[in-house]
Every structure is written in structure tokens, then in C-alpha cells.
Design an enzyme around this catalytic site. Structure first.
Site, PDB file in Angstrom:
ATOM      1  N   ASP A 138       7.837  -7.742   5.282  1.00 20.08           N
ATOM      2  CA  ASP A 138       6.765  -7.034   4.595  1.00 20.08           C
ATOM      3  C   ASP A 138       5.851  -8.054   3.899  1.00 20.08           C
ATOM      4  O   ASP A 138       5.652  -9.153   4.411  1.00 20.08           O
ATOM      5  CB  ASP A 138       7.380  -6.050   3.590  1.00 20.08           C
ATOM      6  CG  ASP A 138       6.531  -4.812   3.393  1.00 20.08           C
ATOM      7  OD1 ASP A 138       5.470  -4.933   2.757  1.00 20.08           O
ATOM      8  OD2 ASP A 138       6.910  -3.732   3.880  1.00 20.08           O
ATOM      9  N   HIS A 170       3.784  -3.798  -2.061  1.00 17.74           N
ATOM     10  CA  HIS A 170       4.386  -2.975  -1.010  1.00 17.74           C
ATOM     11  C   HIS A 170       5.776  -3.468  -0.622  1.00 17.74           C
ATOM     12  O   HIS A 170       6.730  -2.685  -0.513  1.00 17.74           O
ATOM     13  CB  HIS A 170       3.460  -2.974   0.209  1.00 17.74           C
ATOM     14  CG  HIS A 170       3.843  -2.048   1.305  1.00 17.74           C
ATOM     15  ND1 HIS A 170       4.674  -2.423   2.338  1.00 17.74           N
ATOM     16  CD2 HIS A 170       3.511  -0.758   1.551  1.00 17.74           C
ATOM     17  CE1 HIS A 170       4.824  -1.412   3.171  1.00 17.74           C
ATOM     18  NE2 HIS A 170       4.133  -0.381   2.721  1.00 17.74           N
ATOM     19  N   SER A 352       5.869   4.228   5.190  1.00 16.88           N
ATOM     20  CA  SER A 352       6.414   3.001   4.597  1.00 16.88           C
ATOM     21  C   SER A 352       7.503   3.290   3.585  1.00 16.88           C
ATOM     22  O   SER A 352       8.455   2.518   3.441  1.00 16.88           O
ATOM     23  CB  SER A 352       5.307   2.212   3.883  1.00 16.88           C
ATOM     24  OG  SER A 352       4.590   1.391   4.755  1.00 16.88           O
TER      25      SER A 352
END
Length: 464
Positions: A138, A170, A352
Site C-alpha cells: 500500500d 491509507h 479498500s
């Protein structure tokens, strides 16, 4: 440029039609010979500047002038030439949720985890993911975050000039949803208790997306290869492209290769909100592809409005499973809360967010004795999945539904004789779904046009 060579991938052909012959473009070249000696010299002699070798799938990445792509593709040992296309996070963009009332759902064993039996697995079976290695590919992670300090055992970055430290948030969110240690903090005026689904699992944090939340396919492929070298049992990827090549893209081929080696790859379906819109690597046959459902806005297990729907463009039913990823409605958004940058908490929505929670419960299953076999994992999910509108079959909105890890472990479902022969990639299944998918495809394209979505490949690092 007119392109006719069949060894040039469809996406790359479209890119070549868009750029000038003298432009330099990033490519990935797949060979049918070892990555050494004469083959490498011939590629360089034909104009390819090689950046990385990717031996797991027999590929190299690099840059080349557009006018020379056909020359490379014509070499006898070249199997296919692909565009090294952009990939990005699979969270809903800020502009979609800005200014709306927010319903905040903390990620924990008492909320999202409870609906999957995580609290029971911790309390009755004493399983918390201990000894299982999960790689998160990520934007990196905030390695000093209280939820992650004791969880991270390995780190690496494939993004040139950037450390593994996450300046986006994220990657930190996804890492914490998998193996975040118990944490309590104030967020938007409320006190939240948050914890990952497998709070004693070990994390391998690989940065394959920049601090802006984007990267290139080759970074992701090298990250997968590195995670495998570091001993990952599971790889979680909340990222992808928007356009599918039916599981034939380089990142999808890497997922398939690692799946055959016994590494479970859990991948986000995407947020395109349309049928036939699951991009790579979520379209890989070897991926456990995760869609998104709401926690309770407007009701539990309602498919999220943004979720990319299946089937894949080669007529396979995906996503395989769903989990809580929030929802975006006209007046309200449902967001999931866990770790953010620095030491903070943050709230996000998207496939996600669903993906790392599935990776976390998969770690619980592996600790319980589940063989690291992708088809057996899907069999387990097929026998425990829960849907808002129950169906006997896997469907292209929710797959098998929301899995229940407590039911799976209590019955050791993976030991069933049927689990050993379970395989949903047979030709009969694909043929059965083909007529419906062929009927949907023109409607999907039309819907994308009406929504203003551009389905042409995005250009990355094109020079000239």
C-alpha cells in the site's frame, strides 16, 4: 501509431495510439526464456532500458520509445509486452464524501468483527493471528503508531525516493485493520476503541504506492515478489487499476503465480460502481477478491454504492466475498474508523476498507489450521457467507457474502472432502455465466459514459 502485433497487450495498443512515436513509455515485458544472458542483451539492444527483473513471472520492467515497442514484441523469446500502467488506492475520494453527514463505525471485534465471529474466535478458541505473516502492499505505514509499533516485523519501499513511512494514511488504515493492537483515542469529538481482526499477527509493510496514493504496476509486482521472499502467508492489496484484461495483466499473473505457491492474496474489487468493472489484480483467478457492503447505512449487508461489480470481462463471478467498507449515499456517508497518519485515527470508505478485514480473518483461519490454498479458502467462505438477500449461488454483487470465521473454525470446514476438490474456475462455470455477462457489457459501457467515467488507459510517466 497503428499497432497490429498480437504480442502487444490491448491496453498498450491503446496507449500507443494516443502518444507520439518519439514518446518514452513504461512497459513490462514477459519472456518465455530465463531473464539472463542473450535475452537481456537483445532487449537492451532493441531499445529497452531495463529497470527491474521480476523472475517469479519471467518479466522485466523498463522504458522504451513508443516507435520501438513493435521491435521488442517481435523478438522470438518475447511472450507479451504490457503497459506499465498506473494503479491507485481503492478508497472513495475525498470529494465524494466531503460536506455530508457521516456515520462513523470503529473497526473492532465488537463491531465489524463481531458480525464475522471474530469475538468468538478470540474468546473461545484463543486465536488472534499469532505466528501468521501478513504483507500489506500500500502507501506504507506510520510505523510509530500505537496500533502498529509491535506489529511490524519487516518493511520495504518500492517507491523511489520515499521511505516506508506513510504520509497518505491509507496504508496505515489497512495495516491497522488487519493486525492493529487495541487502541483507544478521540476522533471527531467521540472516543473510539479500535483493534485489528488479527491483533497478534505479524505485519510486513511494503510501500508500493506513493504518498499521493498512486503507483505503477511494476512497483506492485516487485512488492508481491519481495513479500513472498520475506515469508508472507497472506498478501493484502487495497489497490488496482480500473480496466481489466480478464486476469491477463502482469499483476494478475503475479497473483496467480504466488497463489500456486501457497500465498493467499486478498485483493480489493475496486470502486467503479459498475458491472464488469473489476480491474487488475482483483480480476486474477488466484485472488480472493473482496467487495464492500454497508455496516448499517442504510441497512447491514446492503452492497455499497461505489463497489465494482462482477463478473470479470472473461465471464468469471467476482467478487468472491464481501466485508464492511462503508457506504456513500446522497446525504450521508458511512465511514470506518481506525489508525491514520502519525498517531491519529482516520475514517475512510471503499473496498479498500473491506479487504484488510478479510485478510485479518484469513490470518485467524491460517492459525487455526486452514491450508494455504486459495480454493479451499473460498470453499470455507462459501459455506459461511451471509447476505442481505440470501441466494444459493455466488453472485456478482456480493460473491458468497460476509464470511463467518467462528463457524468455519468450529466445524473445521476446510477438512471436508468437498473442500479438496472445490474449484470455481472451471470452464463450465465460465460458460454458464457468459450469456448474462455478454448482455451486460454494452449496458456497462453506456452507464460509464453517462456517469462521465473515462475507460481509456491512464498515461503514466510518458516522456516526450
Amino acid at each position: 501509431m497503428e499497432v497490429t502485433n498480437p504480442k502487444i497487450s490491448p491496453k498498450l495498443r491503446k496507449v500507443l495510439e494516443m502518444v507520439k512515436p518519439e514518446a518514452t513509455i513504461p512497459v513490462i515485458v514477459e519472456l518465455n526464456v530465463p531473464l539472463a544472458g542473450e535475452a537481456i542483451s537483445a532487449l537492451e539492444g532493441a531499445g529497452l532500458t531495463i529497470k527491474e527483473k521480476i523472475p517469479t513471472v519471467g518479466m522485466v520492467s523498463g522504458k522504451i520509445q513508443a516507435s520501438l515497442v513493435d521491435k521488442i514484441a517481435s523478438l522470438p523469446f518475447v511472450k507479451e509486452v504490457y503497459y506499465d500502467e498506473p494503479v491507485s488506492i481503492q478508497a472513495e475520494p475525498f470529494f465524494r464524501i466531503k460536506g455530508k453527514e457521516s456515520v462513523l463505525v470503529p473497526v473492532s471485534e465488537a463491531t465489524t468483527g463481531k458480525e464475522m465471529g471474530v469475538d468468538t474466535v478470540w474468546g473461545e478458541f484463543g486465536l488472534t493471528g499469532k505466528g501468521v505473516k501478513v504483507a500489506v502492499l500500500d502507501t506504507g505505514a506510520s510505523v510509530g503508531h500505537p496500533m502498529l509499533r509491535d506489529a511490524i516485523v519487516e518493511t520495504f519501499s518500492m517507491v523511489e525516493g520515499e521511505s516506508v513511512e506513510d504520509k497518505h494514511g491509507h496504508g496505515t488504515w489497512c495495516s491497522a485493520a488487519i493486525a492493529g493492537r487495541p487502541h483507544e483515542d478521540m476522533f471527531r469529538g467521540h472516543m473510539f476503541e479500535v483493534v485489528g481482526m488479527a491483533p497478534e499477527a505479524d505485519l510486513i509493510v511494503g510501500k508500493v504506492l506513493s504518498n499521493e496514493g498512486s503507483g505503477q504496476t511494476s512497483w506492485v509486482i516487485k512488492g508481491m515478489e519481495k513479500a513472498a521472499e520475506l515469508g508472507a502467508d497472506i498478501i493484502s492489496m487495497s489497490l488496482g487499476s480500473m480496466i481489466s484484461e480478464g486476469g491477463r495483466s502482469p499483476d494478475s499473473k503475479m497473483v496467480d503465480a504466488l497463489s500456486r505457491k501457497g500465498i493467499l492474496c486478498v485483493v480489493a474489487a475496486g470502486n467503479s460502481a459498475l458491472p464488469l468493472s473489476i480491474g487488475s489484480p482483483g480480476d486474477a483467478r488466484g485472488a480472493m477478491t473482496v467487495g464492500s457492503v454497508a455496516y448499517d447505512t442504510p441497512a447491514m449487508l446492503i452492497p455499497s454504492t461505489f463497489e465494482s461489480r462482477g463478473p470479470t470481462i472473461d465471464w468469471r463471478i467476482k467478487p468472491d466475498v464481501t466485508c464492511f467498507g462503508g457506504n456513500v449515499l446522497p446525504q450521508v456517508t458511512e465511514l470506518l474508523v481506525t489508525a491514520g497518519t502519525g498517531t491519529s485515527l482516520t475514517a475512510l470508505a471503499g473496498t479498500s476498507m473491506a479487504t484488510p478485514q478479510v485478510a485479518g480473518i484469513t490470518a485467524l483461519l491460517v492459525q487455526a489450521g486452514l491450508p494455504r490454498d486459495r480454493d479451499i479458502l473460498e470453499y470455507v467462505f462459501s459455506k459461511t457467507g451471509k447476505k442481505r438477500f440470501p441466494t444459493v449461488f455466488k453472485d456478482p454483487d456480493t460473491g458468497w457474502g460476509l464470511p463467518n470465521v467462528a463457524k468455519a473454525i468450529e466445524g473445521e470446514i476446510w477438512n471436508s472432502p468437498d473442500a479438496q476438490t472445490f474449484n470455481l474456475f472451471s470452464e463450465s462455470v465460465q460458460k454458464a455465466t457468459m450469456p448474462l455477462s455478454m448482455a451486460l457489457e454494452p449496458l456497462t459501457v453506456k452507464a460509464a459514459q453517462l456517469m462521465g467515467l473515462d475507460l481509456t488507459p491512464k498515461l503514466a510517466v510518458v516522456e516526450g
